[in-house]
Enzyme design. Structure first.
Site, mmCIF file in Angstrom:
data_model
loop_
_atom_site.group_PDB
_atom_site.id
_atom_site.type_symbol
_atom_site.label_atom_id
_atom_site.label_comp_id
_atom_site.label_asym_id
_atom_site.label_seq_id
_atom_site.Cartn_x
_atom_site.Cartn_y
_atom_site.Cartn_z
ATOM 1 N N ASN A 186 -1.253 4.078 -0.664
ATOM 2 C CA ASN A 186 -0.140 4.354 -1.555
ATOM 3 C C ASN A 186 0.602 3.070 -1.912
ATOM 4 O O ASN A 186 0.559 2.613 -3.053
ATOM 5 C CB ASN A 186 0.811 5.370 -0.910
ATOM 6 C CG ASN A 186 1.825 5.909 -1.901
ATOM 7 O OD1 ASN A 186 1.970 5.390 -2.997
ATOM 8 N ND2 ASN A 186 2.537 6.947 -1.519
ATOM 9 N N ASP A 187 1.245 2.463 -0.910
ATOM 10 C CA ASP A 187 2.069 1.288 -1.197
ATOM 11 C C ASP A 187 1.267 0.129 -1.800
ATOM 12 O O ASP A 187 1.790 -0.617 -2.611
ATOM 13 C CB ASP A 187 2.770 0.826 0.075
ATOM 14 C CG ASP A 187 3.732 1.889 0.600
ATOM 15 O OD1 ASP A 187 4.241 2.660 -0.234
ATOM 16 O OD2 ASP A 187 3.950 1.946 1.822
ATOM 17 N N VAL A 188 -0.011 0.002 -1.418
ATOM 18 C CA VAL A 188 -0.787 -1.148 -1.878
ATOM 19 C C VAL A 188 -1.222 -1.023 -3.338
ATOM 20 O O VAL A 188 -1.816 -1.946 -3.888
ATOM 21 C CB VAL A 188 -2.035 -1.405 -0.996
ATOM 22 C CG1 VAL A 188 -1.620 -1.682 0.429
ATOM 23 C CG2 VAL A 188 -3.013 -0.266 -1.068
#
Lengths: 88, 452
Positions: free
Chosen positions: B378-380
């Site tokens: 998600n964050d990446v």
């Protein structure tokens, strides 16, 4: 004393040089391999226990030998398991 | 003389072991060489350094082997980070114990040796207790979120200041009680230091503690005037330092921010209850999208590992390749729970390492990628890290999958990622969401692609 310091400084440079060339794919094995290598404290633990005079020294030393052995064998075995998967 | 020579052999073996890691092909031999060096060093120490207690030592070693090998053999690849943390911790503890024992054996050494002794005790204790807390966090025996004790910061500062004071005092006045006290304060410091470090930042703490243990071992080398311990400890210190720096860079944050600026999870509710439309697709839609693409990039995250879906993703990719689709894996440096963890997990699933691509390999050609498949990450892939200076993860390098022609986002729910930050990519019209367990979805997808 200055001899030991010289060795330390040179080892810093060797360490940075060798490790900065490690492939990013292998960073986890690097960490666990380095982990196994600092298990070399086992050598220190054996030396200190082997010349221990008091019970306190003996107990501290033996505990250190035990923990360091766990560190060494565990570290090398885990690293080997990982690297085995990369070998193809 | 022979002893020094043997230690030199061991030192060279350790350097070769690390050097072997520059290529996946030879890395395993490197590890063998390292283990061989360790054997040489240990036998040398035993044969030449042991005056008495030999049998006791052998028993302790045997016990260590009995505990260490089964633990290392049975650990799952997803659990490697906590295992490494634990082995690191016991190494730190061993270093502290060695320095304590040496202090009681030879209490009246000169100033520099005493300084090395107190540093070994302090760093070793911090490394031990810190590693145990990271283990508990990663094993999810305690919460993975940052733990902010009431007055935790003041406590940590108090522990830090008193450990420095105790170091100075014990170096000046050798006193056994003070050294024990220092060990206890060190243990407290390690706990206080790692508690506020949250979920995704724990790997950085492991890496830093690894460097600490290396330094403790190097310092104990001074105490015992043993060159091998100095060289090996320093090598580990260097590798831990480099990895810590790389990790911090990969997250686009400074080390101090990671260690002391716990995310505090304040940004979760920014968008509130505002309803925004997302486009969710069926397995069949996605199968068609993938089956008729030319160029696909898969971006896996830790969610993939949690769902044990490494093998499922590899099977899907093989099936796509049989259809002539060219597929690569985009591996973010912080994917997984420690640096390079995702590479290990995919290697376990027999993914050839040539297919594992980094940020710099993927991003320049991203606009010609037909489908980017995000699995359990998600964050990446959050464009906010690139575009929104207000985002808590702003500055973290990401895969620019929002610039690919289309995106498939496999997700269990609409919950935000580890950093608790909303992801704009989910609302992008190019994005198709596929809800469900990653392994389940991938298996269904494989079946659907076979039907095409």
């Amino acid at each position: 004393m200055i001899d030991l310091l010289t060795i330390f400084v040179l080892a810093v440079f060797v360490g940075f040089e060798v490790v900065s060339k490690v492939s990013t794919i292998l960073h986890t094995p690097l960490m666990s391999g380095a982990n196994a290598i600092h298990g070399v404290i086992l050598v220190g633990a054996i030396l200190i226990t082997g010349s221990a005079e008091s019970t306190l020294e003996l107990v501290l030393g033996l505990l250190a030998v035990f923990l360091a052995t766990v560190n060494v064998v565990g570290g090398f075995v885990v690293t080997d398991r990982m690297l085995e998967m990369f070998k193809r | 003389m022979t002893v020094q020579l043997m230690y030199l052999v061991a030192s060279v073996c350790f350097i070769l072991a690390l050097k072997g890691l520059s290529s996946p092909k030879y890395a395993r031999y490197g590890n063998f060489i390292g283990a061989f060096g360790m054997l040489v060093a240990v036998i040398t120490a035993y044969v030449h350094g042991v005056v008495h207690n030999g049998l006791w030592i052998l028993i302790a070693v045997a016990l260590g082997v009995v505990v260490g090998i089964p633990a290392a053999r049975s650990v799952k690849m997803t659990a490697i980070p906590q295992m490494v943390a634990l082995f690191n911790g016991v190494g730190g503890a061993a270093a502290a114990l060695v320095a304590l024992a040496e202090f009681f054996a030879v209490p009246d050494t000169d100033f520099l040796f005493r300084l090395a002794t107190v540093l070994t005790v302090l760093i070793g204790s911090v490394s031990f207790s810190g590693s145990v807390v990271t283990f508990l966090k990663l094993q999810e025996l305690m919460t993975t979120r940052p733990v902010l004790l009431p007055a935790g910061q003041q406590l940590a500062i108090a522990a830090g200041v008193s450990s420095v004071a105790l170091c100075a005092l014990t170096t000046a006045v050798p006193n056994g009680f003070l050294l024990w006290l220092l060990a206890v304060v060190g243990l407290a410091l390690g706990v206080l230091f790692v508690l506020p470090v949250g979920g995704a930042d724990v790997p950085i703490a492991i890496s830093l503690l690894n460097a600490f243990t290396g330094l403790a071992v190097a310092a104990s080398g001074y105490v015992l005037a043993n060159t091998l311990l100095i060289v090996a400890g320093t090598l580990v210190g260097a590798s831990g330092t480099i990895l810590t720096r790389l990790m911090a860079q990969a997250m686009g944050r400074s080390l101090t921010n990671i260690l002391f600026g716990a995310f505090k999870a304040t940004t979760v509710a920014v968008h509130g209850e505002e309803q925004r439309t997302v486009k969710s697709g069926t397995v069949e839609d996605v199968a068609i999208l993938l089956g008729y693409a030319n160029n696909v990039v898969v971006v896996p995250g830790y969610g993939l590992a949690v769902a044990q879906a490494q093998h499922a993703v590899r099977e899907l990719v093989s099936q796509l390749e049989r259809r002539g689709v060219s597929v690569a894996y985009g591996i973010h440096p912080v994917a997984g729970r420690m640096p390079g963890h995702m590479n290990v997990l995919l290697a376990e699933a027999d993914v050839p390492y040539e297919q594992l691509k980094e940020l710099d390999d993927v991003n320049p050609g991203i606009t010609s990628v037909d489908v980017a498949v995000v699995v359990g990450a998600n964050d990446v892939v959050n464009p906010g890290a690139r575009d929104e200076p207000s985002s808590p993860i702003y500055g973290m390098p990401i895969f620019d999958v929002d610039r690919a022609k289309s995106v498939v986002f496999m997700k269990r729910s609409m919950r935000p990622g580890f950093a608790g930050v909303d992801n704009e990519l989910l609302y992008n019209p190019k994005t198709t969401l596929l809800f469900g367990d990653a392994k389940d979805s991938l298996t269904k997808l494989l079946a659907a692609v076979k039907q095409l």
